[in-house]
Design an enzyme around this catalytic site. Structure first.
Site, short mmCIF file in Angstrom:
data_model
loop_
_atom_site.label_atom_id
_atom_site.label_comp_id
_atom_site.label_asym_id
_atom_site.label_seq_id
_atom_site.Cartn_x
_atom_site.Cartn_y
_atom_site.Cartn_z
N ASP A 1 1.04 -1.57 -0.27
CA ASP A 1 -0.20 0.11 0.07
C ASP A 1 0.59 1.35 -0.12
O ASP A 1 0.68 2.23 -1.00
CB ASP A 1 -1.09 -0.22 0.94
CG ASP A 1 -0.59 -0.69 2.32
OD1 ASP A 1 0.56 -1.41 2.79
OD2 ASP A 1 -1.08 0.00 3.47
N ASP B 1 -1.10 -6.52 -10.40
CA ASP B 1 -2.27 -6.25 -11.26
C ASP B 1 -2.75 -4.58 -11.16
O ASP B 1 -2.68 -3.64 -12.10
CB ASP B 1 -3.75 -6.81 -11.73
CG ASP B 1 -4.21 -6.70 -12.48
OD1 ASP B 1 -3.87 -6.41 -13.68
OD2 ASP B 1 -5.52 -7.67 -12.45
#
Ligand code: NAP
Length: 485
Positions: free
Chosen positions: A215, A239
């Protein structure tokens, strides 16, 4: 050699035009590579929508598979994933069929493509594991209200992708590899990638290595993308990060990719078939042309790759034929005008030519894994379909295990402990994890004890999932629930 050469000394490439805008972008790339005298013999094959419509559920016909087995190199347009017929994505089928375990997505600032990041010198590569993780799509509806997806990550898969990231850094003269994981929460799956990265990085002392929580990686990519060189990550994280990356440098029209395996390599744009633009001669073919530059390097045609890449950069820099996604519909040039301009620019160099020296990429082979450590069986997690309140369930299950080799270790709901009670305000669902611990852990699978336990549960509590609690050497092979002491 990672490719096949025909009787005339040309390199074989399977060409799949694909769906929607696919035929236009692949035709553009082929025309440019032909004009650049790339020594390629193309084998035209099909996959995708037309194949699904003809009734083949995989979307990849046998003659395409046969061609790829022989050529081992593919240039591919986007394939539509069917909605309403067929089951799997033909893209994922191709990636898995040929174990193309690495997805390589370069993200680089391009001249003439204005973005909020212009001038920052973004030049990074995202190396995404391509066959494991949640993308294996192993899913179950476990109760009427709870679904499960298995996130399987292997030491083999982690080691291959991490080694590839370091080998890619070497082949492209890059200095730093970040490994982005969620190992702080997913200690076993994402933790395996982190651990493997820390071990393998010691074999590449000349390359700086750093772990980053995924993150924060997403945040840092927006804040200061120029700090990154190579980012290696798991399938799902990759992705998301790679689409974020393409947005930093102009969007999907500019994002190339390569799917690499030990036997086969598939080159394609990141974008899909953009059906609304199909056949209109308006889309940007840059992503697929840059994918074909990656293909040329894979074929060890480094000089032709440089010429094609530089011609694309000159075309973008001079902006004589900008595409619709860059300047808007009213003043845009066509796909074919852009393609012809790239061909005209073959042999010219951009104002700031790319400085990178490319060398053949050494593909990691299947590693020999160390002998497994001694294993101990410590218990069993049984997932019950029940909404009995935890206090009552705990009391009942405690008496149920009396006289068996198990004791009741705890009860949780979606990973949060509900018994013994912690005071947590958990929303209970009809999916309850019950941990049964062996009073005396054993070295052989405790079949008899498990049969006794399941026998006692039978008819009282339906279960839909079992997990064996194991210790490998000193390593505890299962996690504790949120709220466990
Ligand atoms: P998409 O085809 O990538 O298109 C989304 C949008 O991105 C387009 O509407 C367009 O934006 C822009 N775009 C894409 N390619 C462009 C290009 N070359 N030049 C300029 N702009 C471009 O995504 P999607 O609409 O979600 O997916 C359509 C189909 O493609 C689906 O069936 C999906 O499964 C499939 N797909 C295949 C692959 C693959 O084969 N690897 C990858 C992704 C998706 P604007 O509308 O703003 O102009």
């Amino acid at each position: 050699m990672p490719y096949t050469v025909d009787a005339h000394g040309k390199k074989l490439v399977t060409l799949i035009p694909g769906d929607g805008i696919g035929p236009e972008v692949t035709a553009a790339a082929r025309k440019i590579l032909t004009a650049a005298h790339a020594p390629i013999t193309w084998e035209d094959r099909t996959a995708g929508a037309s194949v699904f419509k003809a009734g083949l559920a995989s979307g990849v016909p046998p003659e395409t598979v046969e061609s790829i087995r022989r050529t081992r190199v593919v240039l591919k347009g986007p394939l539509e994933t069917p909605v309403g017929f067929g089951e799997k994505s033909a893209n994922v089928t191709l990636r898995k069929l040929f174990e193309t375990f690495a997805n390589i997505r370069p993200v680089r600032e391009l001249p003439g493509v204005r973005t909020p990041y212009s001038g920052r010198g973004i030049d990074l590569v995202i190396v995404r594991e391509n066959v494991e993780d949640l993308y294996a799509g192993i899913e179950y509806q476990q109760t009427p209200t709870v679904a499960e997806s298995l996130k399987l990550m292997s030491r083999l898969g982690c080691e291959k992708i991490v080694r590839l990231a370091f080998e890619l850094a070497r082949a492209e003269g890059r200095k730093k590899v970040h490994c982005a994981t969620k190992a702080n929460i997913l200690k076993l799956t994402e933790g395996l990638l982190k651990k493997t990265f820390e071990e393998v990085s010691r074999e590449y002392p000349e390359i700086e290595s750093q772990h980053i929580i995924v993150d924060n990686c997403a945040h840092q990519l927006v804040k200061a993308p120029e700090q990154f060189d190579v980012i290696v990550t798991s399938n799902m994280n990759g992705d998301i990060l790679s689409d974020e990356g393409s947005a930093l440098v102009g969007g999907l029209g500019f994002a190339p990719s390569a799917n690499l395996g030990n036997d086969v390599a598939i080159f394609e744009a990141v974008h899909g078939s953009a059906p609304k633009y199909a056949g209109k001669n308006v889309i940007n073919p840059t992503a697929l042309i840059l994918s074909s530059v990656l293909l040329l390097r894979h074929l060890e045609e480094f000089e032709i790759a440089r010429r094609v890449e530089e011609a694309v950069l000159v075309t973008l820099e001079e902006a004589k034929v900008p595409t619709r996604d860059v300047v808007g519909e009213a003043v845009a040039s066509s796909t074919s005008a852009f393609t012809d301009e790239v061909i005209r620019n073959l042999g010219r160099s951009p104002g700031k030519p790319p400085r990178r020296e490319y060398r053949p990429l050494k593909m990691p082979q299947r590693p020999t894994l160390p002998a497994p450590p001694l294993r101990q069986y410590e218990g069993l997690d049984v997932f019950l379909e029940t909404t009995v309140p935890p206090g009552k369930l705990g009391a009942e299950l405690r008496s149920l295990v009396e006289g068996t080799p198990f004791l009741l270790g705890g009860i949780s709901n979606r990973g949060t402990r509900t018994w013994p009670e912690t005071g947590a305000m958990t929303d209970l669902v009809d999916h309850t994890q019950v941990r049964f611990l062996l009073r005396n852990p054993v070295g052989d699978f405790p079949s008899e004890a498990v049969r006794t336990l399941l026998g006692r549960l039978e008819g009282r509590y339906p279960w839909m999932h079992l997990e064996v609690l194991q210790r490998f050497g000193t390593f505890q092979g299962y996690t504790r629930s949120q709220g466990d002491d």
